[in-house]
Write an enzyme that holds these catalytic residues in place. Structure first.
Site, PDB file in Angstrom:
ATOM      1  N   GLU A 176      -6.883   5.700  -2.670  1.00 31.09           N
ATOM      2  CA  GLU A 176      -5.636   5.100  -3.160  1.00 31.09           C
ATOM      3  C   GLU A 176      -6.038   4.047  -4.189  1.00 31.09           C
ATOM      4  O   GLU A 176      -6.356   2.912  -3.861  1.00 31.09           O
ATOM      5  CB  GLU A 176      -4.853   4.513  -1.984  1.00 31.09           C
ATOM      6  CG  GLU A 176      -4.465   5.604  -0.978  1.00 31.09           C
ATOM      7  CD  GLU A 176      -3.899   5.067   0.331  1.00 31.09           C
ATOM      8  OE1 GLU A 176      -3.585   3.871   0.407  1.00 31.09           O
ATOM      9  OE2 GLU A 176      -3.795   5.865   1.282  1.00 31.09           O
TER      10      GLU A 176
ATOM     11  N   HIS B  86      -1.931  -0.196  -1.502  1.00 33.66           N
ATOM     12  CA  HIS B  86      -2.107   1.196  -1.071  1.00 33.66           C
ATOM     13  C   HIS B  86      -1.393   2.126  -2.054  1.00 33.66           C
ATOM     14  O   HIS B  86      -0.694   1.677  -2.961  1.00 33.66           O
ATOM     15  CB  HIS B  86      -1.487   1.402   0.318  1.00 33.66           C
ATOM     16  CG  HIS B  86      -2.213   0.753   1.442  1.00 33.66           C
ATOM     17  ND1 HIS B  86      -2.961   1.458   2.361  1.00 33.66           N
ATOM     18  CD2 HIS B  86      -2.297  -0.539   1.817  1.00 33.66           C
ATOM     19  CE1 HIS B  86      -3.477   0.628   3.242  1.00 33.66           C
ATOM     20  NE2 HIS B  86      -3.087  -0.595   2.949  1.00 33.66           N
TER      21      HIS B  86
ATOM     22  N   GLU C 148       2.693  -0.473  -1.296  1.00 35.71           N
ATOM     23  CA  GLU C 148       2.441   0.927  -1.640  1.00 35.71           C
ATOM     24  C   GLU C 148       2.967   1.111  -3.058  1.00 35.71           C
ATOM     25  O   GLU C 148       4.164   0.945  -3.304  1.00 35.71           O
ATOM     26  CB  GLU C 148       3.195   1.850  -0.672  1.00 35.71           C
ATOM     27  CG  GLU C 148       2.836   1.669   0.790  1.00 35.71           C
ATOM     28  CD  GLU C 148       1.655   2.527   1.227  1.00 35.71           C
ATOM     29  OE1 GLU C 148       1.122   3.284   0.380  1.00 35.71           O
ATOM     30  OE2 GLU C 148       1.268   2.437   2.401  1.00 35.71           O
TER      31      GLU C 148
ATOM     32  N   HIS D 169      -8.073   1.985   1.255  1.00 30.22           N
ATOM     33  CA  HIS D 169      -8.254   3.433   1.358  1.00 30.22           C
ATOM     34  C   HIS D 169      -8.856   3.898   0.034  1.00 30.22           C
ATOM     35  O   HIS D 169      -8.248   3.716  -1.028  1.00 30.22           O
ATOM     36  CB  HIS D 169      -6.918   4.133   1.649  1.00 30.22           C
ATOM     37  CG  HIS D 169      -6.412   3.847   3.034  1.00 30.22           C
ATOM     38  ND1 HIS D 169      -5.094   3.613   3.325  1.00 30.22           N
ATOM     39  CD2 HIS D 169      -7.089   3.749   4.212  1.00 30.22           C
ATOM     40  CE1 HIS D 169      -4.961   3.394   4.634  1.00 30.22           C
ATOM     41  NE2 HIS D 169      -6.159   3.464   5.190  1.00 30.22           N
TER      42      HIS D 169
HETATM   43 ZN   LIG Z   1      -3.331   3.457   2.297  1.00 28.69          ZN
END
Ligand SMILES: [Zn+2]
Length: 469
Positions: A100, A204, A294, A97
């Site tokens: 990110e 992420h 994440e 992404h």
């Molecule tokens: Zn993401």
């Protein structure tokens, strides 16, 4: 006089100027500043690392983004340009992404840590002598170029240049994904199929949690959040915990407002199900254990926080890398020869998945400590099942278990497989375990379905030849 004087001073300083690029390495200082790197700066950093560490790095592109930006990967190992038989391969991917961005920066600092530590730090040296790590800092460089520093929550820059979310763009295990496969996605698919990766991490932002397959469920993306257990759930929990427990704060589980993840980990679909995720695809088609990390509450925090993020994640990044040497690995050969058996299946106990051997007959299965029944099969051969003990201690090699399969219709006498490790060995007949996979094999002329039948003391050998077109 002045011009001459300046020239003289400049010439005197020239050796120092030429030497300066080496200075940070010698002093152990940071080469990669705690500043954001856009696409061109990422490219520049990777090129500089490749120049400075040409013996242990290999810079290559796996394809181009929609807008023509190269998807740069830097591999780092003692022999970085080749796959060495038996050496596991690791894949770390950032910035799927585009907005990110912390993963991208962490990966650049990790690269610096590994390259700078080789030959100086015993763990790093041993690791890179036994492992190859491939780092793709920015999978979505087009999205990155459109995203904004300080933007914690919006989706600006998340998607690729054609407005596709790349983490919804992969073929899905549970649902039909009608999205056209994007160039960035296709590049990942081709890359993952071309190298026998054993371990993968995808970075992420927007939360702080280590997430593991499955990301989708039989009820689909629009169904409820439920724990979607994969066949390797035990080792997945271990890998996720490895990251969260070595992270500065992730294990607390409540770092970002509104979220709570027990021990800082979550099954993907138990958080929320999604269709077309990269994690599930790499696990299934790469036969590679894959986690989604994440690593920041804010998707694109301000630059002054980069140093803290590296401090929080550094140990986790390293400890996760080390886990690729957990479990078992080996090669499969035709009994009595050194001819490898490719596309043999390797099954662990009653796990509902099989991994396949490479063209060199290699396999890897990352496993938590314990005792396992390992079955290696291929049509045309007697399968072999062996009990293997995976120890708790972690070294720079998984337990090595080579298998020697007996071709049907041949005697197993001279060099029949006998394990020398003291583990229990038993041989079982093939029961067509791998028939499904073989349907997808490439065309090779091979002897199949050869078998020997003893009847009334007479041996009748029936051989049929087949070529799967
Ligand atoms: Zn993401």
């Amino acid at each position: 006089m002045m011009p001459k004087s300046r020239t003289t001073v400049s010439l005197l300083l020239l050796p120092l100027v030429l030497w300066l690029p080496c200075l940070p390495h010698i002093l152990g200082q940071n080469v990669v500043p705690f500043e954001y790197h856009d696409y061109s700066q990422v490219t520049q950093v990777l090129r500089e690392f490749h120049q400075n560490y040409s013996d242990i790095t290999h810079l290559y592109s796996i394809g181009q983004s929609v807008q023509g930006r190269e998807l740069w990967v830097i591999a780092i190992s003692d022999n970085p340009t080749v796959h060495e038989v038996g050496e596991p391969e690791v894949q770390y991917v950032g910035n799927i992404h585009g907005n990110e961005v912390i993963g991208k920066e962490l990966l650049l600092h990790l690269l610096e840590h590994l390259a700078g530590g080789y030959g100086k730090n015993g763990t790093i040296s041993s690791y890179l002598n036994t492992t190859r790590v491939h780092i793709l800092p920015a999978m979505n460089p087009d999205g990155l170029q459109g995203s904004l520093e300080g933007d914690c929550y919006s989706s600006i820059g998340r998607e690729n240049a054609r407005s596709y979310d790349l983490n919804r763009n992969f073929p899905d295990k549970f649902e039909v994904n009608t999205q056209p496969i994007q160039p960035e996605t296709q590049a990942i698919m081709n890359w993952t199929r071309s190298i026998p990766f054993s371990l993968s991490a995808i970075f992420h932002g927007g939360a702080v949690v280590a997430n593991y397959p499955w990301d989708n469920t039989p009820l689909g993306q629009n169904g409820p959040s439920i724990y979607s257990r994969s066949p390797d759930d035990d080792i997945y929990r271990h890998l996720a915990l490895t990251y969260s427990e070595n992270h500065g704060t992730m294990h607390q589980g409540d770092i970002c407002s509104g979220d709570f993840f027990e021990d800082g980990i979550s099954n993907g679909a138990d958080w929320y199900p999604l269709r077309g995720g990269m994690q599930d695809w790499v696990y299934i088609h790469g036969e590679c254990l894959t986690v989604t990390l994440e690593v920041s509450c804010c998707k694109y925090p301000t630059q002054d926080q980069l140093g803290d993020h590296w401090t929080q994640n550094k140990n986790s990044l390293i400890e996760l890398l080390l886990q690729v040497h957990r479990g078992i690995k080996g090669q499969v050969f035709i009994n009595g020869t050194d001819v490898p058996v490719s596309e043999a299946t390797v099954t662990i106990g009653d796990r509902d998945n099989t991994f396949h051997t490479t063209s060199d007959g290699e396999f890897w299965r990352i496993l938590v400590p314990g005792q396992y029944s390992v079955t290696v099969s291929k049509a045309g051969f007697s399968s072999e099942t062996r009990t293997v003990i995976v120890p708790g201690n972690l070294t720079f090699s998984a337990v090595i278990e080579d298998f020697y399969l007996v071709e049907n219709g041949t005697s197993s006498a001279p060099n029949a497989s006998v394990t020398t490790t003291g583990y229990t060995t038993e041989t079982t007949d093939s029961e067509g375990r791998d028939a499904r996979h073989l349907a997808g094999n490439g065309c090779r002329r091979q002897m199949m379905d050869s078998f020997v039948t003893l009847l009334n003391g007479a041996m009748i050998m029936l051989i049929s030849m087949d070529c799967v077109l």
